[in-house]
Design an enzyme around this catalytic site. Structure first.
Site, short mmCIF file in Angstrom:
data_model
loop_
_atom_site.label_atom_id
_atom_site.label_comp_id
_atom_site.label_asym_id
_atom_site.label_seq_id
_atom_site.Cartn_x
_atom_site.Cartn_y
_atom_site.Cartn_z
N ARG A 88 0.84 -1.17 0.00
CA ARG A 88 0.00 0.00 0.00
C ARG A 88 0.89 1.23 0.00
NH1 ARG A 88 -5.28 0.81 1.01
NH2 ARG A 88 -5.66 -1.41 1.14
N SER A 141 6.95 -5.65 7.33
CA SER A 141 6.59 -6.63 8.37
C SER A 141 7.30 -7.96 8.21
CB SER A 141 5.08 -6.79 8.40
OG SER A 141 4.49 -5.53 8.67
N ASP A 161 4.32 -3.84 11.37
CA ASP A 161 2.87 -3.58 11.46
C ASP A 161 2.37 -3.41 12.90
OD1 ASP A 161 3.39 -6.25 11.89
OD2 ASP A 161 1.86 -7.00 10.52
P1 ADP Z 1 -1.47 -10.22 7.11
O1 ADP Z 1 -1.43 -10.81 8.47
O2 ADP Z 1 -0.84 -11.10 6.08
O3 ADP Z 1 -0.99 -8.80 7.06
P2 ADP Z 1 -4.32 -9.85 7.42
O4 ADP Z 1 -4.12 -9.05 8.64
O5 ADP Z 1 -5.27 -9.34 6.41
O6 ADP Z 1 -2.99 -10.16 6.65
O7 ADP Z 1 -4.80 -11.27 7.91
C1 ADP Z 1 -5.07 -12.27 6.99
C2 ADP Z 1 -5.42 -13.51 7.76
O8 ADP Z 1 -6.64 -13.31 8.46
C3 ADP Z 1 -5.65 -14.70 6.88
O9 ADP Z 1 -4.46 -15.45 6.74
C4 ADP Z 1 -6.71 -15.50 7.62
O10 ADP Z 1 -6.09 -16.45 8.44
C5 ADP Z 1 -7.39 -14.50 8.51
N1 ADP Z 1 -8.74 -14.24 7.97
C6 ADP Z 1 -9.07 -13.52 6.90
N2 ADP Z 1 -10.40 -13.53 6.69
C7 ADP Z 1 -10.92 -14.30 7.67
C8 ADP Z 1 -12.26 -14.74 8.02
N3 ADP Z 1 -13.32 -14.37 7.31
N4 ADP Z 1 -12.38 -15.50 9.11
C9 ADP Z 1 -11.32 -15.87 9.82
N5 ADP Z 1 -10.06 -15.53 9.54
C10 ADP Z 1 -9.85 -14.75 8.49
MG MG Z 2 -1.02 -6.99 7.84
#
Ligand code: ADP
Ligand code: MG
Length: 466
Positions: A73, A142, A195
């Site tokens: 982003r 991160s 993060d």
């Molecule tokens: P990152 O940690 O890679 O920065 P996010 O904070 O967006 O990304 O988290 C993504 C994670 O959140 C996914 O790997 C999944 O495990 C979890 N996640 C995403 N959508 C859902 C959902 N609807 N229900 C439960 N867990 C979810």
């Molecule tokens: Mg993240």
């Protein structure tokens, strides 16, 4: 037979309050040990060099970059000081082309810089952003970094889907700044953070009672504000503010009180990082679905509860993902229609009885509740370390949480919150607040760039150094 497997699981995953209290005490002890000396604990307690969190008084135009999972982003904020706060903002999400995740660092950083260059070029098309003299940027990166100052740090290792060998051991800010120069982008990288630190800063900007930023997404981590004189391993001069943000890297926490089952042990052994990140493997989005898959596989092989099925999908690692188990967990249809659909779609299991589907939901519930309750114990550990568990400091304490798991898995976040109240007790739970982050870590990075600006003082006036 099947009931026995579930009963064993329930017993081994039990997290009574007494156990959670032990976990919280050990988290606080590990925090102290990690602050004592380098390598003092599995919980690394890394110095972030962020010693001034945003106050709301910052002014000027600042940029942020957020590189975490699959997207990155680019954003900018126009800070208007106390009254206006974020007067204007703009952001753009860009998918990282997969081939760049395992290519060379010059390709990856070249791509990032070119996207930033495009973003900056667009602002010259007569919009309402007023730019100051020298522009500055905060970079949310991160991945594990050994930081040397607020704006430098060497990459320890890649995680998630990234693997770019020539970047390991290199200063990622130098890489970024070099790539930006090639693209003719004249912006100074003023801060390098992750993060969890970005989440803390983004929330602190609005609320000075925020003490920690925590991530429950693909992985888990936490950052919090520590008194600089409580960090024995700190060797430099004490910062003027007296504070230092600590990047805990708490995913690597381990305690003999953690309720680890045979399924967790097998998952760990077969993982990319055996023996590491055990707390993360019990509590984060990357793993919850995978633990459930392992239980379902055992159930199916030992008890044939799903009938004669093809086990190919059920045997495939990480095939059952947390968003799937979350959807099943939240199924409120009387005959568990969503569970039926998900089992069929994702695992090729069809024709299940309602009783079997109820059993699947119970397994998911056991794994998710254990995760949420251990997550709450981690937060209680931070409160304990800071004396904010009712023992010393009675001020309001706000813990800000971000990440897809906390945001989208309602039963997880609800259970985390109620468990934390249970742990801190009724009286204190009035002053301990858990909330979802309003701002993403990229905004937090831009705000830290502002609070650590080399070119402006906090009121945004051009500084003497300019
Ligand atoms: P990152 O940690 O890679 O920065 P996010 O904070 O967006 O990304 O988290 C993504 C994670 O959140 C996914 O790997 C999944 O495990 C979890 N996640 C995403 N959508 C859902 C959902 N609807 N229900 C439960 N867990 C979810
Ligand atoms: Mg993240």
């Amino acid at each position: 037979m099947a009931e026995q497997v579930v009963a064993d699981l329930r017993e081994r995953c039990a997290t009574p309050v007494s156990l959670l209290r032990d976990v919280a005490v050990e988290m606080a002890d590990e925090m102290r040990a990690g602050l004592e000396k380098e390598g003092g604990s599995r919980v690394k307690m890394l110095l972030s060099y962020v010693d001034k969190l945003p106050t709301g008084r910052e002014e000027g135009l600042f940029y942020g970059l957020d590189l975490g999972g699959t997207n990155f982003r680019v954003l900018k904020v126009q800070l208007g000081g106390n009254d206006q706060r974020i007067a204007n903002r703009e952001s753009r999400a860009v998918a990282i082309p997969p081939h760049l995740m395992s290519g060379s660092s010059s390709e990856l950083f070249g791509f990032i810089a070119s996207e930033l260059a495009k973003f900056v070029a667009d602002e010259n098309k007569g919009n309402s952003f007023s730019s100051g003299k020298k522009r500055e940027l905060g970079f949310t990166f991160s991945f594990p970094v050994r930081q040397h100052s607020i704006a430098s740090g060497t990459l320890v290792k890649w995680t998630k889907a990234f693997c770019i060998e020539d970047a390991v051991g290199e200063d990622v800010v130098v890489k970024l700044q070099t790539a930006m120069k090639k693209q003719g982008v004249d912006i100074h990288v003023a801060a390098l953070i992750n993060d969890a630190v970005g989440t803390l800063a983004g929330a602190r900007y609005y609320d000075e009672d925020v003490i920690a930023g925590v991530i429950f997404g693909t992985g888990t981590n936490a950052a919090y504000v520590e008194k600089a004189n409580a960090i024995p391993k700190w060797e430099g001069d004490l910062p003027e503010s007296g504070d230092m943000v600590i990047n805990m890297e708490w995913g690597n926490f381990y305690s003999c009180h953690l309720p680890v089952t045979e399924y967790d042990q097998a998952l760990d052994k077969e993982s990319l990082n055996p023996g590491e990140q055990i707390y993360e493997k019990l509590t984060s989005g990357m793993y919850l679905g995978e633990i459930v898959r392992r239980v379902l596989l055992k159930l199916s092989v030992q008890t044939a509860i799903f009938g004669e099925i093809d086990h190919t999908k059920l045997k495939t690692h990480f095939h059952l993902r947390t968003p799937h188990t979350s959807a099943m967990h939240h199924d409120e249809t009387p005959d568990l229609k969503i569970v039926e659909e998900k089992l069929e779609e994702t695992l090729g299991i069809s024709g299940t009885s309602l009783e079997t589907r109820k059993m699947v939901v119970e397994i998911i519930d056991i794994i998710a509740r254990r995760a949420a309750r251990l997550a709450a114990a981690g937060l209680a550990g931070i409160l304990k370390k800071l004396g904010r568990d009712g023992s010393i400091d009675k001020r309001r304490s706000v813990l800000v949480i971000d990440g897809g798991l906390f945001e989208h898995y309602a039963k997880f976040s609800k259970c985390l919150e109620t468990t934390l109240s249970e742990l801190v007790g009724e009286e204190l739970s009035k002053s301990v607040v858990v909330k979802h982050a309003d701002e993403g870590p990229g905004i937090g990075a831009a705000l830290i760039a502002a609070s650590h600006s080399q070119y402006r003082n906090v009121e945004g006036n051009p500084d003497v150094k300019d």
